[in-house]
Design a protein around this motif. Structure first.
Motif, PDB file in Angstrom:
ATOM      1  N   SER A 204       0.832  -1.204   0.000  1.00  0.00           N
ATOM      2  CA  SER A 204       0.000   0.000   0.000  1.00  0.00           C
ATOM      3  C   SER A 204       0.867   1.255   0.000  1.00  0.00           C
ATOM      4  CB  SER A 204      -0.921  -0.001   1.220  1.00  0.00           C
ATOM      5  OG  SER A 204      -1.689   1.180   1.292  1.00  0.00           O
ATOM      6  N   ALA A 205       1.959   1.243   0.794  1.00  0.00           N
ATOM      7  CA  ALA A 205       2.877   2.384   0.819  1.00  0.00           C
ATOM      8  C   ALA A 205       3.558   2.562  -0.535  1.00  0.00           C
ATOM      9  CB  ALA A 205       3.922   2.185   1.919  1.00  0.00           C
ATOM     10  N   MET A 206       3.845   1.447  -1.223  1.00  0.00           N
ATOM     11  CA  MET A 206       4.445   1.530  -2.559  1.00  0.00           C
ATOM     12  C   MET A 206       3.495   2.206  -3.540  1.00  0.00           C
ATOM     13  SD  MET A 206       5.450  -1.562  -5.153  1.00  0.00           S
ATOM     14  CE  MET A 206       3.690  -1.784  -5.509  1.00  0.00           C
ATOM     15  N   LEU A 207       2.207   1.872  -3.465  1.00  0.00           N
ATOM     16  CA  LEU A 207       1.225   2.504  -4.344  1.00  0.00           C
ATOM     17  C   LEU A 207       1.161   4.002  -4.092  1.00  0.00           C
ATOM     18  CD1 LEU A 207      -1.725  -0.075  -4.204  1.00  0.00           C
ATOM     19  CD2 LEU A 207       0.072   0.129  -5.927  1.00  0.00           C
ATOM     20  N   ALA A 208       1.168   4.383  -2.819  1.00  0.00           N
ATOM     21  CA  ALA A 208       1.103   5.802  -2.478  1.00  0.00           C
ATOM     22  C   ALA A 208       2.329   6.544  -2.991  1.00  0.00           C
ATOM     23  CB  ALA A 208       0.974   5.967  -0.963  1.00  0.00           C
ATOM     24  N   ALA A 209       3.493   5.890  -2.946  1.00  0.00           N
ATOM     25  CA  ALA A 209       4.740   6.549  -3.375  1.00  0.00           C
ATOM     26  C   ALA A 209       4.807   6.738  -4.878  1.00  0.00           C
ATOM     27  CB  ALA A 209       5.942   5.742  -2.894  1.00  0.00           C
ATOM     28  N   GLN A 210       3.984   5.982  -5.630  1.00  0.00           N
ATOM     29  CA  GLN A 210       4.060   6.054  -7.090  1.00  0.00           C
ATOM     30  C   GLN A 210       2.795   6.629  -7.721  1.00  0.00           C
ATOM     31  OE1 GLN A 210       5.742   2.651  -9.138  1.00  0.00           O
ATOM     32  NE2 GLN A 210       6.719   1.899  -7.272  1.00  0.00           N
ATOM     33  N   MET A 211       2.035   7.383  -6.963  1.00  0.00           N
ATOM     34  CA  MET A 211       0.813   7.970  -7.515  1.00  0.00           C
ATOM     35  C   MET A 211       1.122   9.003  -8.590  1.00  0.00           C
ATOM     36  SD  MET A 211      -1.720   8.345  -4.220  1.00  0.00           S
ATOM     37  CE  MET A 211      -3.008   9.067  -5.237  1.00  0.00           C
ATOM     38  N   ARG A 212       2.206   9.765  -8.435  1.00  0.00           N
ATOM     39  CA  ARG A 212       2.544  10.828  -9.393  1.00  0.00           C
ATOM     40  C   ARG A 212       3.786  10.521 -10.219  1.00  0.00           C
ATOM     41  NH1 ARG A 212      -0.498  15.336  -8.621  1.00  0.00           N
ATOM     42  NH2 ARG A 212      -1.638  15.493  -6.652  1.00  0.00           N
ATOM     43  N   ASP A 213       4.794   9.944  -9.592  1.00  0.00           N
ATOM     44  CA  ASP A 213       6.010   9.600 -10.329  1.00  0.00           C
ATOM     45  C   ASP A 213       6.638   8.387  -9.675  1.00  0.00           C
ATOM     46  OD1 ASP A 213       6.946  10.618  -7.969  1.00  0.00           O
ATOM     47  OD2 ASP A 213       7.962  12.359  -8.843  1.00  0.00           O
ATOM     48  N   HIS A 214       7.769   7.971 -10.200  1.00  0.00           N
ATOM     49  CA  HIS A 214       8.456   6.792  -9.677  1.00  0.00           C
ATOM     50  C   HIS A 214       9.566   7.237  -8.728  1.00  0.00           C
ATOM     51  CE1 HIS A 214      10.491   2.918  -9.456  1.00  0.00           C
ATOM     52  NE2 HIS A 214       9.459   2.375 -10.092  1.00  0.00           N
ATOM     53  N   PRO A 215       9.728   6.546  -7.587  1.00  0.00           N
ATOM     54  CA  PRO A 215      10.807   6.926  -6.658  1.00  0.00           C
ATOM     55  C   PRO A 215      12.189   6.941  -7.289  1.00  0.00           C
ATOM     56  CG  PRO A 215       9.296   5.372  -5.608  1.00  0.00           C
ATOM     57  CD  PRO A 215       8.892   5.467  -7.049  1.00  0.00           C
ATOM     58  N   LEU A 216      12.405   6.152  -8.346  1.00  0.00           N
ATOM     59  CA  LEU A 216      13.704   6.180  -9.031  1.00  0.00           C
ATOM     60  C   LEU A 216      14.042   7.571  -9.545  1.00  0.00           C
ATOM     61  CD1 LEU A 216      13.910   2.916 -11.181  1.00  0.00           C
ATOM     62  CD2 LEU A 216      15.568   3.686  -9.473  1.00  0.00           C
ATOM     63  N   ASP A 217      13.011   8.320  -9.922  1.00  0.00           N
ATOM     64  CA  ASP A 217      13.241   9.657 -10.482  1.00  0.00           C
ATOM     65  C   ASP A 217      13.678  10.654  -9.416  1.00  0.00           C
ATOM     66  OD1 ASP A 217      12.400   8.646 -12.926  1.00  0.00           O
ATOM     67  OD2 ASP A 217      10.295   9.166 -12.544  1.00  0.00           O
ATOM     68  N   ARG A 218      13.525  10.271  -8.143  1.00  0.00           N
ATOM     69  CA  ARG A 218      13.831  11.218  -7.060  1.00  0.00           C
ATOM     70  C   ARG A 218      15.165  10.940  -6.375  1.00  0.00           C
ATOM     71  NH1 ARG A 218       8.208  10.109  -6.059  1.00  0.00           N
ATOM     72  NH2 ARG A 218       8.699   8.795  -4.267  1.00  0.00           N
ATOM     73  N   ILE A 219      15.874   9.893  -6.789  1.00  0.00           N
ATOM     74  CA  ILE A 219      17.153   9.614  -6.138  1.00  0.00           C
ATOM     75  C   ILE A 219      18.300  10.007  -7.059  1.00  0.00           C
ATOM     76  CG2 ILE A 219      16.144   7.701  -4.854  1.00  0.00           C
ATOM     77  CD1 ILE A 219      17.762   5.796  -6.627  1.00  0.00           C
ATOM     78  N   SER A 220      19.420  10.316  -6.452  1.00  0.00           N
ATOM     79  CA  SER A 220      20.620  10.678  -7.206  1.00  0.00           C
ATOM     80  C   SER A 220      21.811   9.977  -6.559  1.00  0.00           C
ATOM     81  CB  SER A 220      20.818  12.197  -7.205  1.00  0.00           C
ATOM     82  OG  SER A 220      20.883  12.683  -5.875  1.00  0.00           O
ATOM     83  N   ALA A 221      22.953  10.069  -7.211  1.00  0.00           N
ATOM     84  CA  ALA A 221      24.151   9.380  -6.722  1.00  0.00           C
ATOM     85  C   ALA A 221      24.526   9.862  -5.327  1.00  0.00           C
ATOM     86  CB  ALA A 221      25.309   9.605  -7.692  1.00  0.00           C
ATOM     87  N   CYS A 222      24.777   8.906  -4.435  1.00  0.00           N
ATOM     88  CA  CYS A 222      25.159   9.237  -3.065  1.00  0.00           C
ATOM     89  C   CYS A 222      26.601   8.836  -2.764  1.00  0.00           C
ATOM     90  CB  CYS A 222      24.211   8.560  -2.073  1.00  0.00           C
ATOM     91  SG  CYS A 222      24.289   6.749  -2.100  1.00  0.00           S
TER      92      CYS A 222
END
Length: 334
Positions: A204-222
């Motif tokens: 359910s939390a995964m669905l909420a996180a992808q309602m507008r975009d994908h979490p992959l688009d929000r991460i960058s190199a750390c």
């Protein structure tokens, strides 16, 4: 187990503000940044992410073997995006050729000579997606690369980048148009992991996180390639006592003597077991490997390398159950 309680010392509330708490070393901090970044995308899979990173930090390769839609490709992409490194994805298909992976020498009329054009294997992180869809001939193109960090093309040895990591995926239930990985190929993977389905609350939390975009688009190199290489060197420095080494060898040797096992784990499995255990110990902030580290990683390291007799398979025996029985039977060092 010990690891589950100490895998993330930075976020442990019992150590926050405690001046006597162990200091987090730079290699540990590299691991923790990677783990936190990937877990922003891959929810509910903390232990799996830690084991993938154990293989990555110890110089091994990973095979993700699970049902469609469980996040295998996403996990590979999240790891690649978390590191400022070169990433290449190969979609394995029945018509894929070895030259499509390794590269090919092409004759240039302007110069009158052959010039080698590198294939996608010349990268830092290689995603071999649905690897069992390619023919055995094409699969074998990765054998030398995964074992020795080099490829032989047109009679010449070509060295791959120092940071070279293969993360492959396959679907265990779809057999049409696939070719089972041969034992030699399976032995090149330090770990085989299954992600499995998420609990309802995590899904359910995964669905909420992808309602507008994908979490992959929000991460960058750390982290960087140099920091990852430093992490790998630090893993090699983790101490392994004589007793723990004997324990590892006894576990591997026991798989070769178990009834119903036609082919047991190889010496390469012993090396993978030691190196990934060292990585888990470093992640936990420990200077030496303990039996808990070995026991946590034994099934992912050993099970996929075993070949069972058909009769043993029909009787309900599995590769995983063999390793679990071995862990119960071999005495644990004090």
């Amino acid at each position: 187990m010990l690891i589950g309680a100490t895998s993330d010392p930075v976020s442990n509330p019992q150590t926050e503000g405690n001046r006597d708490a162990p200091k987090v070393t730079p290699p540990q901090e590299t691991y923790l940044r990677l783990h936190r970044t990937i877990c922003q995308v891959i929810r509910g899979q903390d232990a799996t992410v830690r084991r993938v990173l154990a293989a990555f930090a110890s110089g091994g390769h990973v095979l993700l073997n699970d049902y469609p839609g469980t996040g295998k490709t996403t996990l590979a992409k999240a790891l690649a995006r978390a590191i400022a490194a070169q990433f290449t994805r190969i979609q394995f298909t029945p018509d894929l050729l070895p030259s499509d992976i390794l590269g090919v020498a092409i004759f240039h009329q302007s110069t009158g000579e052959f010039r080698f054009h590198e294939g996608p294997v010349f990268t830092n992180i290689l995603l071999a997606d649905e690897i069992n869809r390619a023919s055995p001939r094409t699969q074998s193109a990765l054998l030398e690369a995964m074992a020795e960090g080099q490829v032989s093309v047109e009679g010449q040895r070509r060295v791959l980048p120092e940071l070279f990591f293969v993360i492959a995926t396959q679907n265990p239930i779809e057999f049409r148009g696939t070719y089972p990985l041969p034992e030699a190929q399976m032995d090149r993977f330090a770990l085989q992991l299954d992600l499995g389905y998420l609990p309802p609350e995590e899904e359910s939390a995964m669905l909420a996180a992808q309602m507008r975009d994908h979490p992959l688009d929000r991460i960058s190199a750390c982290t960087t390639v140099s920091e990852v290489l430093a992490l790998r060197r630090a893993v090699q420095d983790v101490r392994v006592s004589d007793e723990i080494r004997r324990y590892m060898v006894e576990l591997v040797a026991a798989t070769r003597k178990t009834a119903g096992v036609r082919l047991g784990a190889s010496p390469r499995a012993s090396l993978a077991l030691m190196k990934t255990s060292q990585a888990l110990a470093l992640f936990a902030g420990m200077e030496c490997v303990t039996p808990d580290h070995v026991q946590e990683i034994a099934v992912p390291v050993l099970a996929h390398r075993l070949v069972l007799d058909p009769q043993a398979q029909y009787s309900g025996q599995s590769q995983r159950s063999v390793v679990e029985d071995v862990l119960r039977q071999v005495p644990t060092p004090a």
